[in-house]
Design an enzyme around this catalytic site. Structure first.
Site, PDB file in Angstrom:
ATOM      1  N   ASN A   9       0.881  -1.177   0.000  1.00 31.14           N
ATOM      2  CA  ASN A   9       0.000   0.000   0.000  1.00 31.14           C
ATOM      3  C   ASN A   9       0.914   1.221   0.000  1.00 31.14           C
ATOM      4  O   ASN A   9       1.511   1.556   1.018  1.00 31.14           O
ATOM      5  CB  ASN A   9      -0.881  -0.012   1.250  1.00 31.14           C
ATOM      6  N   LYS A  11       0.099   4.235  -0.268  1.00 34.27           N
ATOM      7  CA  LYS A  11      -0.539   5.429   0.298  1.00 34.27           C
ATOM      8  C   LYS A  11      -0.294   6.632  -0.628  1.00 34.27           C
ATOM      9  O   LYS A  11      -0.279   6.485  -1.840  1.00 34.27           O
ATOM     10  CB  LYS A  11      -0.040   5.683   1.715  1.00 34.27           C
ATOM     11  N   HIS A  93      -9.621   1.068   4.699  1.00 34.92           N
ATOM     12  CA  HIS A  93      -8.356   1.249   5.418  1.00 34.92           C
ATOM     13  C   HIS A  93      -8.592   2.176   6.607  1.00 34.92           C
ATOM     14  O   HIS A  93      -9.391   3.120   6.519  1.00 34.92           O
ATOM     15  CB  HIS A  93      -7.306   1.841   4.470  1.00 34.92           C
ATOM     16  N   GLU A  95      -6.978   4.554   7.738  1.00 34.67           N
ATOM     17  CA  GLU A  95      -6.755   5.987   7.476  1.00 34.67           C
ATOM     18  C   GLU A  95      -7.977   6.611   6.806  1.00 34.67           C
ATOM     19  O   GLU A  95      -8.303   7.776   7.052  1.00 34.67           O
ATOM     20  CB  GLU A  95      -5.481   6.163   6.638  1.00 34.67           C
ATOM     21  N   GLU A 165      -5.608  -5.172  10.327  1.00 34.20           N
ATOM     22  CA  GLU A 165      -4.590  -4.146  10.543  1.00 34.20           C
ATOM     23  C   GLU A 165      -4.865  -3.426  11.863  1.00 34.20           C
ATOM     24  O   GLU A 165      -5.689  -2.490  11.892  1.00 34.20           O
ATOM     25  CB  GLU A 165      -4.614  -3.134   9.409  1.00 34.20           C
ATOM     26  N   GLY A 171       2.258   2.075  10.573  1.00 34.59           N
ATOM     27  CA  GLY A 171       3.194   3.183  10.427  1.00 34.59           C
ATOM     28  C   GLY A 171       3.861   3.607  11.724  1.00 34.59           C
ATOM     29  O   GLY A 171       4.494   4.660  11.778  1.00 34.59           O
ATOM     30  N   SER A 210       3.246  -2.392  10.162  1.00 36.80           N
ATOM     31  CA  SER A 210       4.706  -2.398  10.297  1.00 36.80           C
ATOM     32  C   SER A 210       5.336  -3.742   9.938  1.00 36.80           C
ATOM     33  O   SER A 210       6.303  -4.179  10.548  1.00 36.80           O
ATOM     34  CB  SER A 210       5.112  -1.964  11.707  1.00 36.80           C
TER      35      SER A 210
HETATM   36  C1  PEP Z   1      -0.742   0.045   5.738  1.00 37.66           C
HETATM   37  O1  PEP Z   1      -0.557   1.035   5.070  1.00 37.66           O
HETATM   38  O2  PEP Z   1      -1.787  -0.575   5.599  1.00 37.66           O
HETATM   39  C2  PEP Z   1       0.287  -0.366   6.685  1.00 37.66           C
HETATM   40  C3  PEP Z   1       0.114  -1.471   7.354  1.00 37.66           C
HETATM   41  O3  PEP Z   1       1.383   0.460   6.825  1.00 37.66           O
HETATM   42  P1  PEP Z   1       2.795   0.100   7.523  1.00 37.66           P
HETATM   43  O4  PEP Z   1       3.241  -1.224   6.970  1.00 37.66           O
HETATM   44  O5  PEP Z   1       3.710   1.212   7.143  1.00 37.66           O
HETATM   45  O6  PEP Z   1       2.543   0.008   9.004  1.00 37.66           O
END
Ligand code: PEP
Length: 248
Positions: A9, A11, A93, A95, A165, A171, A210
């Site tokens: 992803n 982003k 997601h 976000e 998630e 992040g 992460s």
């Molecule tokens: C994500 O964007 O869904 C995500 C899990 O980001 P990261 O791996 O940077 O934590």
């Protein structure tokens, strides 16, 4: 048997130059027993399709409209995504849930649009740190999952991928331990099994938060974790490919 999926992803990161660098840096993934996917920003999807699909990497979007078409300034429809060759779309997601007030009902409407045009929705669920500390993790993620699965037919559900998630792990550098993640994945699969055993066995449930090469092998070795949804570590070919190689 569920095949692992390693999904990136990007982003709101990247540029045309970065896509070139990613392609140049992509190595030999032939020994990695997994499917690959990169979900990029809208303007770069045609370039990503042109450059990544020949490498064996599917290309997805990070959102789509809940509307089919019409006077919705700034929206991008599932039909448009399918039209240019996008195969997957991340929906729900955290976000988008947090910054765009996306409710389960809105996520469901987007899932229906995606399915109507043959896109594979990657539906995200996850709890915040406050919810985890209050012991609400299972209730939160099961409610998010059930809001989607109750409204779809078995045939539609077969097209879905879920991603667990934990919001506190996205992040932040914090990762759920393999055992913490496995416990939630098993709970989600149990909910799917209440609907249909066959569906539960077939459904891919990714872990995100992460993920990087240092932790992916242990996470992906868990019986109910079918790969990863990867943010930061999907931005360079080296980091992303290393996640695949960690499974060898
Ligand atoms: C994500 O964007 O869904 C995500 C899990 O980001 P990261 O791996 O940077 O934590």
């Amino acid at each position: 048997m569920r095949r692992k999926l390693i999904a990136g992803n990007w982003k709101m990161h990247g540029s045309l130059a970065d896509i070139g660098t990613f392609v140049d840096g992509w190595g030999d993934a032939s020994k990695v027993d997994a499917d690959w996917l990169v979900c990029g920003p809208f303007p770069y999807l045609p370039e990503l399709i042109k450059r990544l699909v020949p490498l064996g990497i599917a290309v997805g979007a990070q959102d789509c409209s809940a509307q089919a078409s019409g006077a919705y300034t700034g929206e991008v429809s599932a039909q448009m995504l399918a039209d240019i060759g996008v195969s997957h779309v991340i929906l729900g997601h955290s976000e988008r849930r947090a910054y765009h007030q996306e409710s389960d009902a809105l996520v469901l409407a987007k899932v229906k649009q995606a399915l109507a045009f043959g896109l594979t929705p990657v539906v995200c669920v996850g709890e915040t740190l406050v919810q985890r500390e209050a012991g609400e993790t299972d209730a939160v993620v099961v409610a998010q999952l059930e809001a989607i699965i109750h409204a779809l037919t078995d045939a539609e559900l077969q097209q879905l991928i879920f991603a667990y998630e934990p919001v506190w792990a996205i992040g932040t550098g914090l990762t759920a331990t393999p055992e913490q993640a496995q416990a939630v994945h098993a709970r989600l699969r149990a909910s799917l099994a209440e609907r249909s055993e066959a569906l539960a066995v077939e459904m891919r449930i990714l872990y995100g938060g992460s993920v990087k090469a240092e932790n992916s092998a242990a996470l992906f070795a868990m019986p109910d974790i079918d790969g990863g949804l990867v943010g930061g570590a999907s931005l360079t070919a080296q980091d992303f490919l290393a996640i695949g190689h960690s499974m060898e």
